[in-house]
Design an enzyme around this catalytic site. Structure first.
Site, PDB file in Angstrom:
ATOM      1  N   GLY A 189      -2.704   5.003  -0.096  1.00  0.00           N
ATOM      2  CA  GLY A 189      -1.407   4.867   0.565  1.00  0.00           C
ATOM      3  C   GLY A 189      -0.299   4.719  -0.458  1.00  0.00           C
ATOM      4  O   GLY A 189      -0.538   4.368  -1.622  1.00  0.00           O
ATOM      5  N   CYS A 190       0.921   4.999  -0.019  1.00  0.00           N
ATOM      6  CA  CYS A 190       2.051   4.980  -0.947  1.00  0.00           C
ATOM      7  C   CYS A 190       2.406   3.555  -1.388  1.00  0.00           C
ATOM      8  O   CYS A 190       2.519   3.279  -2.588  1.00  0.00           O
ATOM      9  CB  CYS A 190       3.255   5.668  -0.322  1.00  0.00           C
ATOM     10  SG  CYS A 190       3.673   5.100   1.339  1.00  0.00           S
TER      11      CYS A 190
END
Lengths: 335, 335, 335, 335
Positions: free
Chosen positions: C149-150
């Site tokens: 995930g970012c």
């Protein structure tokens, strides 16, 4: 491998150019210059490039530049640019000039719009205007190429084919352009201070913007008839992108389909012009070397809409395209 | 009608203040000053105010200001502000100071954070911190009020009631604040140049921002226990608005409902603090004098979120609120 | 040449991925899918890619995808992603999954945060978390890689080395993250409507964001001690970029220099992490696969600041980096 | 005190109107309507107004509205607006209509541009176009006022005086307008999703925007000669503001000074039009009811530039100005 120098490497166009050239398999950046006295690392000047190229910006003279580079991209301001280039050319390098110095053919016109005499007037008329879509053959053979202005690129690509084909009149052309703020350069100014420019839209340089004679000249040359446009640039609260809405009179009864057909024919083999049926937006070309263009006829007036990324097709991308042509590389390399 | 002078009228806070006071039925702006030599019209300095008030900005000394005004709003930089105010006060006017000069009580703390001695140290301890929600009674009676900083306002309004009620610990408070760019003032700077600040988010002044001791002082004073916060301000690409996310340790077992209940109780009669159940956004308060605040408990940590318009509740609006209190007007007049 | 399929090609991550892969000398995009019924051209879905790849988006089943591609990038929503991937893997292709489905090791944790059972729970624990800086060796050999995930990428890269080295405590870590709006996806929503999100800053998902367990897991795994962070994401009015400010307690007396030294040592040979002395901004990494990170000590608390481009290092760039590792290409190819 | 109802109170114009009316000493908001079934509180619909007015939005019929209010501001979509207004008027209230329904005089023109028959065609020709600067006397006496469109306001205020004075030709007028995104309304749409509209500039409705016949009609009426403009609206990545650049042919030899003089004479006593010598920007009028306008002559073409805040002078502010005229209040009250 072509050894490349970039003069005046602190600005936005130079940053974009370095980014593009770092991905170019046939170019090697060997010198970056600044006219400031300290010698900052590239990564301190352009943090986004940190760690990508281990070079300092140096204050180099023409002789040293010519020694280090086969091709010189000159990102200096007008006048300063011609001063260096007239020294550089006899020393051998080929040059792509980002400034306006060699775009105009006529010294008197230059003096009128730039308020000073041209430092190298003799070379003006012979220098090619570096818009490959119009002047590719001359670019290929040139030692010096005048990289076009951003507004002119967006304007000329929409109108030149229609003038050439006789579809629109050379008289009464209105060019209403809108640009992101990076086009105004990197020097802080009151009107470009974030809280002033943000959430704001304005016109500027009405009737006096220096890109006007450049548009006039190329449309006149390519259309074959003296053309003087009414040009109004505007500032858009965004980083990059130009959209130009141009209004012209049809030279004969014509509809949008015929105009689009002419544009598609003219650009059929061009790698970087996309004639589109819908209305293009600046974001359709952000980060690319494309110019997207369309046309409509509204109440008997031809309306063309064209978009470019002002830092790429309007500056650094066009320069790389010219570089590719000058050295015989595939025109799209690194673009 | 109270005659009002605004010193240092070129900045964003002053612009907002003038706009608010023009709608105030009991205030009449009689003098605007600048330390520059030319005497520009207000409309040339702040085009949005063109035609609304026919006054020049003048370079006036304290005596002249005192002659023209009953109340002086001082929007000068720190140090410059105290220099003028110590001359003004003996001449009679009441003063609301936008600078940090009279916010801190302690001269040594001031010197440590502001890198110079205080020009009027004797007056520091006695001057009220102009946050009406905490110090209303003292404000009413004051000749001089220190208008609070923008970050401290957003932080203190969220935390002070919880410290006071013993719901959170004074130790280990973390204050992570985010502000629009107008908070950085009107002077063009490289990092605030539009193409640099736009589409960009950054922290700055980590561990060194001058609002830190102000937050410490008020939380310590109001909470009754020495408090030192870790404060990190950030720059948001927007004109105005502050959101502060603060993290603290509960002093006893507690849930979000109890915290919200305490905040609602504390602010039950306050006209400008709205305790909300949902998550407030800066736009909920843009253009208003409100502070919206909420709280959550996440994994045993109290998280408060508060928003203000930095130019209004964080500056000009707070000043007008103080002005209303000082002169016995309805506290919400013109707000 | 690796034949590549991209499932769910309508979103922002997929657009960025296609852009990167078009410049990859060893990848050839052979299939793009959408779950919609019409079969739009790529250029109509992503106008910026017009004319760059002549493919339609098709509604293909796993068997057809496996026939056309050696490597599949899966950009589908969680659950939908695992449903397809469990069909795909037995058919042979290697897979990089952009969704959260295979990031967590534990089915119960997944169910708790995602509100449904995992469609392919047996494969969770064995799947590598595709953060090359931590798990490069496992990525190289994997058929399936869970692209991180970012928010976790920006957080973990700053904290994991410090936990590993025992410089900070695993307890009481606070992660305050700020992201551009593209992270919220391409589906129009009321709070992402331009006039709502513009000039606005907000927190969201306080205490409930699904990236929380992902951060917990990797920090626990890499630091060797169970870690639960307090994570607060915020929405910044800009297209792209994440800045994470994390607060942790030093595990022993330490200063910023020592922390920076540890980070520099840890990332000494990493191509995409730049440990910087100054304060990084999101624009320093926009359009790049870099994570820039720095650290400070403020009043006894360690403050780390890290920035990434959420669509590149936080999504598509990380995927290409993983792809390069999986197929033995230079890790920086096309990045 | 005038009792006021606002129909369709969920949109941006209604929000701005409520904000203005809350500061109006002679208006009391007594009803807010929505066509949705739930009855949300105003503060939930417009969080910025939380705590300022304790009213629900209700689904009321015309009879109930007429019972509660003396004056009705109708913010409904076209057609829906006329359907309600034709019921309301016989019941007594005066009405300011924000929709386009009563702006045009001619039913056939309406049907052509709006693709449906007018629900109350008989009332079209007699209804005054609510631009006080042109039609003040008729507004004063009207039961129903058609509040002007935002683009037309910015266009007409620049051109009408010049047409009236015979300084420019009615033929060949080009109107190139640029608007902030709030003008497109509050309903989320793909092209107005933040990551699509941000950092983007586009033209839309080229040759087909419904404000075209409204501009035509008023310029024709006021100039005394049939006028058809070429109108191109554009979308600017900002919340609010319109800048219109209009190009026209001088009717006789004339310079910019003469045009400015004419505009200054025409607007000499107008409270909300500021004829300026410099180039106005949209931010010069943000949050105000002003229209700033200037003119230039470029290569024989008259170029006018005018700016308004689309939500105030282009909508809610104009409505309050009309309301003040209709009820005999000072025209600038609450503006």
């Amino acid at each position: 491998m072509v050894r490349v120098a970039i003069l005046g490497a602190t600005g936005y166009s130079a940053k974009e150019l370095i980014r593009l050239l770092l991905a170019h398999p046939e170019a090697k950046i060997t010198a970056l210059t600044t006219r400031q006295d300290d010698q900052p690392n590239l990564g301190d000047v352009h943090p986004v490039l940190r760690g990508r190229l281990d070079l300092k910006l140096e204050n180099l003279d023409a002789a040293e530049v010519a020694k280090r580079a086969d091709c010189v991209f000159c990102c200096l301001p007008h006048a300063a640019s011609a001063e260096v280039i007239k020294e550089l050319l006899p020393l051998g390098p080929r040059v792509v000039d980002f400034s306006a110095d060699y775009r105009l053919n006529d010294a008197a016109t230059y003096t009128k719009w730039y308020d000073h005499d041209h430092p190298d007037a003799a070379r003006m008329a012979e220098t090619v205007y570096g818009l490959p879509e119009l002047y590719r053959e001359r670019i290929v053979k040139s030692q010096l190429v005048a990289n076009p202005g951003c507004y002119p690129t967006s304007t000329i690509l929409a109108l030149a084919p229609l003038l050439k084909a006789g579809l629109i009149s050379a008289d009464g052309i209105i060019v209403d352009s809108k640009s992101g703020v990076s086009g105004a350069g990197r020097t802080p100014k009151a009107n470009l201070h974030y809280p002033e420019a943000n959430e704001n839209f304005s016109a500027y340089g009405v009737g006096s913007h220096r890109h006007t004679p450049e548009i006039d000249q190329v449309l006149s040359d390519f259309g074959g008839k003296a053309t003087e446009v009414v040009f109004t640039p505007h500032l858009v609260p965004m980083d990059r992108g130009i959209l130009t809405t141009a209004y012209s009179m049809p030279a004969k009864a014509i509809d949008a389909a015929a105009i689009l057909a002419e544009l598609k024919k003219f650009y059929a083999t061009e790698p970087f012009v996309r004639v589109v049926d819908g209305l293009p937006t600046t974001k359709d070309v952000t980060g690319t070397n494309y110019c997207d263009v369309t046309a409509r006829v509204v109440r008997g007036r031809v309306v063309t809409i064209s978009v470019i990324d002002n830092l790429i097709k309007g500056a650094a991308g066009a320069a790389v395209q010219n570089f590719n042509l000058m050295y015989g590389f595939d025109e799209t390399t690194a673009l």
